[in-house]
Motif scaffolding. Structure first.
Motif, PDB file in Angstrom:
ATOM      1  N   MET A 190      60.877 -58.438 -42.629  1.00 42.82           N
ATOM      2  CA  MET A 190      60.763 -59.866 -42.372  1.00 42.82           C
ATOM      3  C   MET A 190      61.655 -60.687 -43.303  1.00 42.82           C
ATOM      4  SD  MET A 190      59.093 -60.434 -39.802  1.00 42.82           S
ATOM      5  CE  MET A 190      58.765 -62.182 -39.826  1.00 42.82           C
ATOM      6  N   LYS A 191      62.761 -60.075 -43.664  1.00 44.78           N
ATOM      7  CA  LYS A 191      63.617 -60.832 -44.564  1.00 44.78           C
ATOM      8  C   LYS A 191      64.837 -61.348 -43.831  1.00 44.78           C
ATOM      9  CE  LYS A 191      62.439 -58.672 -48.949  1.00 44.78           C
ATOM     10  NZ  LYS A 191      62.901 -57.790 -50.026  1.00 44.78           N
ATOM     11  N   GLN A 192      64.729 -61.401 -42.519  1.00 45.88           N
ATOM     12  CA  GLN A 192      65.915 -61.717 -41.734  1.00 45.88           C
ATOM     13  C   GLN A 192      66.520 -63.074 -42.061  1.00 45.88           C
ATOM     14  OE1 GLN A 192      64.924 -61.167 -37.699  1.00 45.88           O
ATOM     15  NE2 GLN A 192      65.977 -59.219 -37.603  1.00 45.88           N
ATOM     16  N   HIS A 193      65.659 -64.087 -41.992  1.00 46.05           N
ATOM     17  CA  HIS A 193      66.183 -65.442 -42.112  1.00 46.05           C
ATOM     18  C   HIS A 193      66.941 -65.642 -43.408  1.00 46.05           C
ATOM     19  CE1 HIS A 193      64.628 -66.874 -38.460  1.00 46.05           C
ATOM     20  NE2 HIS A 193      63.336 -66.691 -38.772  1.00 46.05           N
ATOM     21  N   ARG A 194      66.342 -65.156 -44.495  1.00 43.44           N
ATOM     22  CA  ARG A 194      67.011 -65.414 -45.774  1.00 43.44           C
ATOM     23  C   ARG A 194      68.345 -64.687 -45.827  1.00 43.44           C
ATOM     24  NH1 ARG A 194      62.620 -62.440 -49.671  1.00 43.44           N
ATOM     25  NH2 ARG A 194      61.238 -63.153 -48.058  1.00 43.44           N
ATOM     26  N   THR A 195      68.398 -63.440 -45.306  1.00 36.74           N
ATOM     27  CA  THR A 195      69.661 -62.696 -45.353  1.00 36.74           C
ATOM     28  C   THR A 195      70.729 -63.401 -44.521  1.00 36.74           C
ATOM     29  OG1 THR A 195      68.177 -60.815 -45.204  1.00 36.74           O
ATOM     30  CG2 THR A 195      70.532 -60.354 -45.322  1.00 36.74           C
ATOM     31  N   ILE A 196      70.331 -63.762 -43.307  1.00 32.62           N
ATOM     32  CA  ILE A 196      71.315 -64.390 -42.430  1.00 32.62           C
ATOM     33  C   ILE A 196      71.797 -65.712 -43.028  1.00 32.62           C
ATOM     34  CG2 ILE A 196      71.636 -65.447 -40.154  1.00 32.62           C
ATOM     35  CD1 ILE A 196      69.714 -63.322 -39.079  1.00 32.62           C
TER      36      ILE A 196
ATOM     37  N   VAL B  96      71.871 -66.640 -46.139  1.00 28.95           N
ATOM     38  CA  VAL B  96      72.756 -66.421 -47.286  1.00 28.95           C
ATOM     39  C   VAL B  96      74.133 -65.981 -46.811  1.00 28.95           C
ATOM     40  CG1 VAL B  96      73.170 -64.872 -49.214  1.00 28.95           C
ATOM     41  CG2 VAL B  96      70.961 -65.978 -48.984  1.00 28.95           C
ATOM     42  N   LEU B  97      74.148 -65.039 -45.859  1.00 26.66           N
ATOM     43  CA  LEU B  97      75.451 -64.557 -45.382  1.00 26.66           C
ATOM     44  C   LEU B  97      76.260 -65.690 -44.777  1.00 26.66           C
ATOM     45  CD1 LEU B  97      74.643 -61.055 -43.860  1.00 26.66           C
ATOM     46  CD2 LEU B  97      76.023 -61.608 -45.870  1.00 26.66           C
ATOM     47  N   LEU B  98      75.571 -66.506 -43.959  1.00 24.99           N
ATOM     48  CA  LEU B  98      76.278 -67.621 -43.327  1.00 24.99           C
ATOM     49  C   LEU B  98      76.806 -68.598 -44.384  1.00 24.99           C
ATOM     50  CD1 LEU B  98      74.084 -68.355 -40.199  1.00 24.99           C
ATOM     51  CD2 LEU B  98      76.460 -67.616 -40.241  1.00 24.99           C
ATOM     52  N   SER B  99      75.977 -68.855 -45.382  1.00 25.88           N
ATOM     53  CA  SER B  99      76.409 -69.772 -46.430  1.00 25.88           C
ATOM     54  C   SER B  99      77.572 -69.213 -47.223  1.00 25.88           C
ATOM     55  CB  SER B  99      75.258 -70.104 -47.375  1.00 25.88           C
ATOM     56  OG  SER B  99      74.639 -71.296 -46.954  1.00 25.88           O
ATOM     57  N   ILE B 100      77.620 -67.884 -47.355  1.00 27.83           N
ATOM     58  CA  ILE B 100      78.747 -67.284 -48.073  1.00 27.83           C
ATOM     59  C   ILE B 100      80.016 -67.470 -47.265  1.00 27.83           C
ATOM     60  CG2 ILE B 100      79.750 -65.091 -48.805  1.00 27.83           C
ATOM     61  CD1 ILE B 100      76.969 -64.237 -49.692  1.00 27.83           C
ATOM     62  N   VAL B 101      79.889 -67.278 -45.942  1.00 29.97           N
ATOM     63  CA  VAL B 101      81.061 -67.432 -45.076  1.00 29.97           C
ATOM     64  C   VAL B 101      81.557 -68.871 -45.107  1.00 29.97           C
ATOM     65  CG1 VAL B 101      81.913 -67.323 -42.724  1.00 29.97           C
ATOM     66  CG2 VAL B 101      80.404 -65.529 -43.597  1.00 29.97           C
ATOM     67  N   LEU B 102      80.671 -69.788 -44.842  1.00 29.68           N
ATOM     68  CA  LEU B 102      81.065 -71.194 -44.863  1.00 29.68           C
ATOM     69  C   LEU B 102      79.927 -71.994 -45.476  1.00 29.68           C
ATOM     70  CD1 LEU B 102      83.024 -73.438 -44.137  1.00 29.68           C
ATOM     71  CD2 LEU B 102      81.946 -73.561 -41.896  1.00 29.68           C
ATOM     72  N   GLN B 103      80.255 -72.710 -46.511  1.00 27.18           N
ATOM     73  CA  GLN B 103      79.265 -73.508 -47.208  1.00 27.18           C
ATOM     74  C   GLN B 103      78.583 -74.457 -46.223  1.00 27.18           C
ATOM     75  OE1 GLN B 103      80.437 -74.948 -51.101  1.00 27.18           O
ATOM     76  NE2 GLN B 103      80.004 -77.004 -50.420  1.00 27.18           N
ATOM     77  N   GLY B 104      77.242 -74.467 -46.212  1.00 21.13           N
ATOM     78  CA  GLY B 104      76.525 -75.383 -45.338  1.00 21.13           C
ATOM     79  C   GLY B 104      76.062 -74.724 -44.048  1.00 21.13           C
ATOM     80  N   LEU B 105      76.724 -73.602 -43.656  1.00 21.15           N
ATOM     81  CA  LEU B 105      76.349 -72.939 -42.395  1.00 21.15           C
ATOM     82  C   LEU B 105      74.920 -72.403 -42.476  1.00 21.15           C
ATOM     83  CD1 LEU B 105      78.225 -72.837 -40.031  1.00 21.15           C
ATOM     84  CD2 LEU B 105      78.744 -70.455 -40.551  1.00 21.15           C
TER      85      LEU B 105
END
Lengths: 437, 436
Positions: free
Chosen positions: A1-7, A9-18
């Motif tokens: 159940m850690k999906q949301h946080r992983t996704i 974080v990954l999105l934020s790493i790719v583009l700030q704010g995503l």
């Protein structure tokens, strides 16, 4: 159940704010994104130049090209501006990197909230949260930015200068470039005879001066304060007023007056000595006597400060201690040694250490009274009474030896920092201990 | 509620600061990026026009700033007004004393904050020109070179490029109080003879004084007997002649004067103390320059000026300086600046400056003017000028003053061996130059 946080974080790493947008924090996400885009647009085209500038310090020199009868100036690279501009860009990058890290942490936190099936804050809520809970941080952010760009950056700039050869006459831009020389300036200060001799001489005198200037004004102040506070002294207020006067006159004026008073031939002091049939002393022109003069004059200026300080402390000493001492039949000297002095020392030790550090940089007294003179033939750009700080002044303003001056500045900073840290430690230990056993 | 508004305010301010930072960075960035400077004829548009017409025209919308010292304010303001009437270019004066100008220009010039026209003594030109801070005097070069005293022209030239627009020449001479000295002494022997009747240190009565702490004045004693600073043309940094036989002979003579003339320490004679003694009549003779005349005249002194007394039959060789205007290399309006610098330094302007402030013209025709020829004081200064050596202009000069001043103090105050002290000073100077 850690999906949301992983996704997130990954999105934020790719583009700030995503990540924030993924967390359905639209406005916040867009703000973050805009900041990154703005940052990229501004910094991306400049970063290469900034790094090139910082690494090479410029490659082209300025020159004149004759066009017909008129000489045109062809601008070259200005090494010093390159350093400054490079630093500004680098600092901006650091600030934006900080925001980037914050953005990732924020995405993680809110993603975690969603994983735990809790509601994430709406923009309105985050805003309210921010203005109530994070309010002090916002208040601090502005001065912190100011400190970063107006205090830390100049310091870094000065430190960097010490590792260049920025000095007259061969390395003053824009006509000439400045190069990185590593630790050469420091090595020269220690190794090259002409520099090291001056450096060691000025350093030793600076320390002697700081010790003497601190000790004389401190004990002078104690003496005057004790005399005023003696039992049975009349006109106490008058004495206090008289002794505070030297402090009330701006040093700029009093020191320039002193300079004339101590003139070897025409100064009143030597004239009076002459009336009494005594020979005058070379107050300002002999290396030894000039040192005596600056310390004496410094006492005259510094004693009032210590006096006021110690008068305040004297009133805070509990009377019953003295009464008990009287009952035990203690002499005045014993009372001073066992009660008064420890009390004064206890309360003033941190100030005393700071005064010592301050005296290391006591520019006024030396600069206005002797200007570092009398000249000393075997010194490089320094006189017999020059402190490190006045030497630094001469190196920069009179002789354009910016690199040596920066190196000396760093050394002064280290000395003062050591005393300040020591002082900080001491005052802490004082707090924890009980003073009189 | 209050907190909310504060929050909004802070965010706004933050955004603004960042934006402001950004802009500032951008501007300075433009100034130094290699692309911006890759086209040589950058401000060229204007020049193309002027070139065709054979006349230098000020840029459209030009306005100028000039740095000058306080004493020249009247002259510069009067001429600035005429310049504005003639060319339509407004000029503003900012007070910066001449010795400070190059230091200020070093930092302010490249940053775009310096004045368009600056003025400084010629010994600073090496520093300024080798740092690329001033534009060559190209457009008016020929006129400047042919109209002015060749010594003055070479003084404002550095490495064969003429930079300056000479304003005035200056050197020090013997100022004397006519009430105390009827005929000025021609030789130092006469000075010493006079001192036997006049000197009385207990009553603060002295025959002659100069600022011993300033090597600018002491140099004359070393140079008259054969000492020199940097080779024959004062441009060879390898050849320092401050400890050769001539310099040692001169310094020995200088040291002997402490007994016979001036039993004081070097640091005790300051400009102000000397001025005070001279005005009150306790000092008979003062070695000083034209810059001190205004004070003495204002004090109502009966003042005479003569060339410096000779030493061993040789006329005393003083240091001379040439004050000149220069155009800041970073000026936005090079044409207008050149025009103004020229305007301030023509024959007529130099004569006006003489009338207003007593400066000595560098212009050859101006010197022949009856106004100058009939002025005893200026003639005496001019005579001394003909015996003078221009101060060296190479940037290595900065390394000379400190060590040699200390050497003179060792000899005068400490009574140390002359040769050894001078040797020590010279080796210090050489070390300093080598460590550059």
């Amino acid at each position: 159940m850690k999906q949301h946080r992983t996704i997130a974080v990954l999105l934020s790493i790719v583009l700030q704010g995503l990540g924030q947008i993924y967390n359905r924090q639209w406005l916040k996400g867009i703000l973050f994104m805009l900041l990154e885009v703005a940052g990229f647009i501004y910094i991306a085209p400049r970063l290469g130049g900034a790094i090139w500038g910082l690494v090479t310090l410029g490659e082209k020199t300025q020159k004149f090209v004759k066009v017909g009868k008129v000489a045109q100036m062809v601008k070259g690279d200005h090494s010093i501006f390159l350093i400054l501009d490079g630093l500004i860009i680098l600092f901006l990058v650091f600030v934006l990197l900080g925001v980037y890290v914050w953005n990732i942490a924020d995405a993680y936190r809110n993603g975690k909230l969603r994983d735990e099936k809790k509601a994430v804050n709406t923009f309105r809520q985050s805003y309210e949260h921010a203005t109530t809970f994070y309010f002090p941080y916002f208040m601090l952010a502005l001065p912190a930015l100011g400190v970063l760009f107006f205090t830390i950056m100049p310091i870094v700039f000065t430190v960097m200068l010490a590792f260049t050869n920025y000095s007259a006459p061969d390395h003053i831009p824009p006509a000439k470039l400045v190069d990185w020389v590593g630790f050469k300036t420091f090595v020269d200060l220690v190794k090259m005879k002409s520099w090291s001799h001056t450096f060691v001489g000025v350093l030793v005198w600076t320390i002697i001066w700081a010790v003497l200037a601190t000790v004389t004004t401190y004990f002078g102040g104690i003496l005057v304060a004790l005399l005023i506070e003696q039992k049975g002294i009349r006109f106490r207020k008058l004495w206090r007023t008289i002794f505070i006067i030297p402090y009330a006159i701006p040093q700029l004026i009093s020191l320039l007056v002193m300079k004339n008073l101590f003139n070897g031939q025409f100064g009143p002091i030597n004239q009076y000595l002459g009336y009494f049939g005594l020979g005058g002393l070379p107050w300002l022109t002999d290396p030894f006597w000039a040192k005596v003069t600056v310390i004496t004059v410094n006492m005259w200026i510094g004693i009032p400060v210590s006096m006021v300080l110690i008068l305040g402390i004297l009133t805070s000493i509990p009377r019953d201690l003295y009464e008990a001492a009287d009952v035990d039949g203690a002499s005045t000297l014993q009372k001073f040694r066992i009660i008064t002095m420890p009390f004064i020392l206890f309360s003033t030790m941190p100030i005393l250490i700071m005064q010592f550090a301050g005296n290391i940089n006591n520019f006024n007294v030396i600069f206005l009274l002797t200007g570092g003179n009398p000249a000393k033939g075997d010194y490089q750009f320094a006189g017999a009474t020059d402190l490190l700080i006045t030497w630094l002044y001469k190196l920069t303003l009179d002789n354009n030896k910016y690199n040596v001056a920066s190196a000396v500045g760093i050394i002064i900073f280290l000395i003062v920092a050591i005393f300040s840290i020591w002082n900080f430690r001491r005052s802490k230990s004082f707090k924890e201990e009980d003073m009189i056993q | 509620m209050m907190k909310k508004w504060l929050g909004v305010l802070i965010v706004c301010v933050l955004v603004f600061t960042l934006a402001a930072c950004g802009n500032a960075g951008k501007d300075s960035n433009n100034a130094i990026t290699p692309e911006a400077s890759s086209t040589p004829a950058e401000p060229g548009g204007n020049n193309a026009v002027t070139e065709e017409e054979g006349e230098l025209l000020p840029e459209d919308g030009a306005s100028l700033i000039i740095w000058e010292g306080k004493s020249q304010r009247n002259f510069v303001e009067a001429l600035a007004q005429e310049f504005t009437e003639q060319y339509g270019v407004p000029v503003k004066l900012e007070e910066v004393e001449n010795p400070d100008q190059v230091t200020k220009l070093t930092t302010d010039g490249p940053a775009g904050l310096g004045a368009d026209v600056v003025v400084f003594p010629h010994d600073q030109i090496g520093r300024a020109a080798s740092a690329g801070l001033v534009l060559p005097n190209d457009w008016f070069g020929e006129e400047t070179a042919s109209e002015n005293d060749p010594n003055a022209v070479s003084a404002v030239t550095f490495e064969d490029i003429l930079y300056g627009y000479p304003r005035s020449v200056e050197t020090y001479a013997l100022l004397y109080n006519k009430k105390l000295v009827s005929t000025p002494p021609k030789t130092f022997d006469e000075v010493i003879a006079f001192s036997k009747t006049f000197n009385d240190p207990k009553k603060n009565k002295y025959t002659i004084m100069w600022e011993l702490q300033q090597f600018y004045y002491d140099y004359a004693f070393l140079a008259t007997t054969g000492g020199y600073m940097f080779g024959s043309n004062n441009t060879d940094k390898e050849d320092i002649g401050l400890n050769n036989d001539g310099a040692v002979e001169g310094a020995k003579f200088l040291a002997s004067l402490k007994e016979s003339l001036l039993p004081l320490n070097t640091g005790d004679i300051t400009f102000d103390i000397k001025k005070g003694l001279f005005i009150e009549g306790s000092l008979a003779m003062d070695i000083n320059g034209p810059w001190s005349l205004a004070d003495y005249k204002a004090a109502g002194m009966d003042l005479g000026v003569a060339p410096l007394p000779s030493i061993g039959g040789k006329p005393m060789s003083s240091f001379s300086g040439v004050q000149g205007y220069y155009v800041n290399a970073f000026t936005k309006y090079p044409n207008a600046s050149k025009l103004f610098a020229r305007f301030l330094s023509t024959k007529e302007s130099q004569l006006r400056n003489f009338e207003m402030n007593g400066t000595i013209p560098a212009n050859l025709e101006a010197v022949q003017d009856p106004k100058i020829q009939n002025d005893e004081i200026t003639k005496a200064f001019y005579e001394q000028f003909s015996h003078s050596t221009p101060m060296p202009a190479i940037p290595q000069m900065a390394s000379v003053w400190g060590p040699i001043t200390a050497g003179i103090a060792d000899i005068w105050d400490g009574g140390k061996d002359v040769k050894a002290s001078l040797d020590n000073s010279v080796s210090q100077i050489k070390d300093a130059i080598a460590s550059q």
